[in-house]
Motif scaffolding. Structure first.
Motif, short mmCIF file in Angstrom:
data_model
loop_
_atom_site.label_atom_id
_atom_site.label_comp_id
_atom_site.label_asym_id
_atom_site.label_seq_id
_atom_site.Cartn_x
_atom_site.Cartn_y
_atom_site.Cartn_z
N LEU A 27 0.82 -1.21 0.00
CA LEU A 27 0.00 0.00 0.00
C LEU A 27 0.86 1.26 0.00
N VAL A 28 0.43 2.24 -0.77
CA VAL A 28 0.97 3.59 -0.68
C VAL A 28 -0.19 4.49 -0.27
N ILE A 29 0.02 5.23 0.83
CA ILE A 29 -1.08 5.96 1.47
C ILE A 29 -0.72 7.43 1.57
N GLY A 30 -1.67 8.28 1.19
CA GLY A 30 -1.48 9.72 1.33
C GLY A 30 -2.66 10.35 2.05
N ALA A 31 -2.38 11.39 2.84
CA ALA A 31 -3.44 12.09 3.58
C ALA A 31 -3.14 13.58 3.57
N ASP A 32 -4.17 14.39 3.30
CA ASP A 32 -4.06 15.85 3.33
C ASP A 32 -4.99 16.40 4.41
N ALA A 41 -4.33 9.90 11.26
CA ALA A 41 -4.80 9.01 10.18
C ALA A 41 -3.73 7.98 9.84
N TYR A 42 -2.49 8.41 9.73
CA TYR A 42 -1.42 7.46 9.43
C TYR A 42 -1.26 6.43 10.55
N ASP A 43 -1.35 6.87 11.79
CA ASP A 43 -1.27 5.94 12.92
C ASP A 43 -2.40 4.91 12.84
N ALA A 44 -3.59 5.37 12.49
CA ALA A 44 -4.74 4.46 12.40
C ALA A 44 -4.55 3.46 11.26
N GLN A 110 -11.09 3.49 5.64
CA GLN A 110 -12.11 3.68 6.67
C GLN A 110 -11.47 3.92 8.03
N ALA A 111 -10.44 3.18 8.36
CA ALA A 111 -9.75 3.39 9.63
C ALA A 111 -9.18 4.80 9.72
N ARG A 120 -8.43 15.22 2.24
CA ARG A 120 -8.34 14.25 1.16
C ARG A 120 -7.42 13.12 1.61
N ALA A 121 -7.71 11.91 1.17
CA ALA A 121 -6.85 10.77 1.49
C ALA A 121 -7.01 9.71 0.42
N TYR A 122 -5.95 8.93 0.24
CA TYR A 122 -6.03 7.81 -0.69
C TYR A 122 -5.23 6.64 -0.14
N VAL A 123 -5.68 5.45 -0.49
CA VAL A 123 -4.95 4.21 -0.21
C VAL A 123 -4.82 3.49 -1.54
N ASN A 124 -3.60 3.39 -2.03
CA ASN A 124 -3.32 2.78 -3.34
C ASN A 124 -2.74 1.40 -3.12
N ASN A 125 -3.51 0.38 -3.49
CA ASN A 125 -3.08 -1.00 -3.34
C ASN A 125 -2.74 -1.56 -4.71
#
Length: 292
Positions: A27-32, A41-44, A110-111, A120-125
């Motif tokens: 996973l590559v995860i981004g959060a704004d 959010a990253y901790d979750a 969701q977490a 904004r957030a994305y989870v790229n799998n």
């Protein structure tokens, strides 16, 4: 089984992205948003990631079974997402594994959104992407038709005012085996799990019988495949244009059917340089334009 791994990735402009990996899940995860919110959010995401793979492996035998008239009794939340996303397609051959990548992305997203208010957030799998968009936000993603010769072939736009929050791509050149011959089918849907299942089914429908198309039983290509003895595409030689267009027409019909049923918002189909779009007329959708 190895332990889950986490690392930070640098992004343009100094923003950080979180990379989570465990076995085949990458996973590559981004959060704004506000710094405290993105940190939460990253901790979750990391906390939720810990048992994703172990829980899935515990139900793998059932997840590899084709869906029938009885809904499978699954326990894990990701497994239930997988079955729910694939359930509308059960009249054809499908197993819950068709939505595994999108379902994992949805679960992690969701977490994150439950832990913090994000812009904004994305989870790229691996190219299957779950998105969170606050009002006024949007997300643009380039579409690559042929990963062997990558360049921007089209652009997908998801806008907060539209319902789509998931992107997924399937095809015979991708990570998963395919019954069809599409180079790539990219789908926008309400969430990543639905997009994942729909992309699989549309890509399977892009098919034609021709000597240039080589297929083998899935179990001979990959001994752990959920497709069993079904013939999967292993090679596609140069096809005459009439065969390309016939194959694409089958996929387009499937895409329009899924749009009418409310299962997808848009789809972009490609095969040997020819492309088709379903839903490109929408304010948020997929347009056939080069990405710089």
């Amino acid at each position: 089984m190895s332990a889950p791994q986490a690392a930070w990735l640098a992004s343009p402009g100094g923003a950080r992205r979180l990379h989570l990996q465990h076995g085949p899940i990458d996973l590559v995860i981004g959060a704004d948003g506000a710094p405290a919110a993105t940190a939460a959010a990253y901790d979750a995401a990391w906390a939720r990631f810990q048992d994703i793979l172990v829980t899935l492996v515990g139900e793998l035998a059932l997840l590899r079974q084709p869906l029938g008239q009885a809904h499978p009794l699954l326990r894990g939340p990701v497994a239930r997402r997988m079955a729910a996303a694939c359930w509308p397609h059960r009249d054809a051959f499908i197993t819950p594994m068709a939505a595994v990548a999108g379902s994992v992305a949805d679960e992690i997203l969701q977490a994150m959104t439950q832990a913090a208010a994000l812009d904004r957030a994305y989870v790229n799998n691996g190219g299957d992407i779950a998105l969170h968009l606050a009002p006024g936000q949007s997300f643009r993603a380039g579409i690559v038709c042929n990963p062997d010769h990558p360049h921007g072939d089209a652009i997908a736009v998801l806008d907060a005012a539209q319902p789509a929050r998931g992107i997924a791509t399937s095809g015979w050149r991708g990570r998963s085996l395919s019954l069809g011959i599409a180079d790539a089918v990219t789908v926008l849907a309400e969430n990543a799990a639905l997009a994942d299942a729909a992309a699989t089914m549309i890509a399977n429908a892009v098919s034609v019988e021709h000597p240039a198309v080589q297929r083998q039983p899935a179990q001979l290509v990959r001994d752990d495949s959920d497709l069993g003895a079904l013939p999967v595409t292993v090679s596609v030689g140069v096809l005459p244009i009439f065969a390309v267009r016939e194959a694409l027409s089958h996929g387009v019909r499937r895409a329009h059917d899924l749009r009418r049923r409310g299962l997808i918002q848009a789809a972009f189909l490609s095969l040997q340089g020819e492309t088709e779009t379903a839903g490109g007329d929408l304010p948020a959708g997929i347009s056939q334009q080069a990405v710089g």
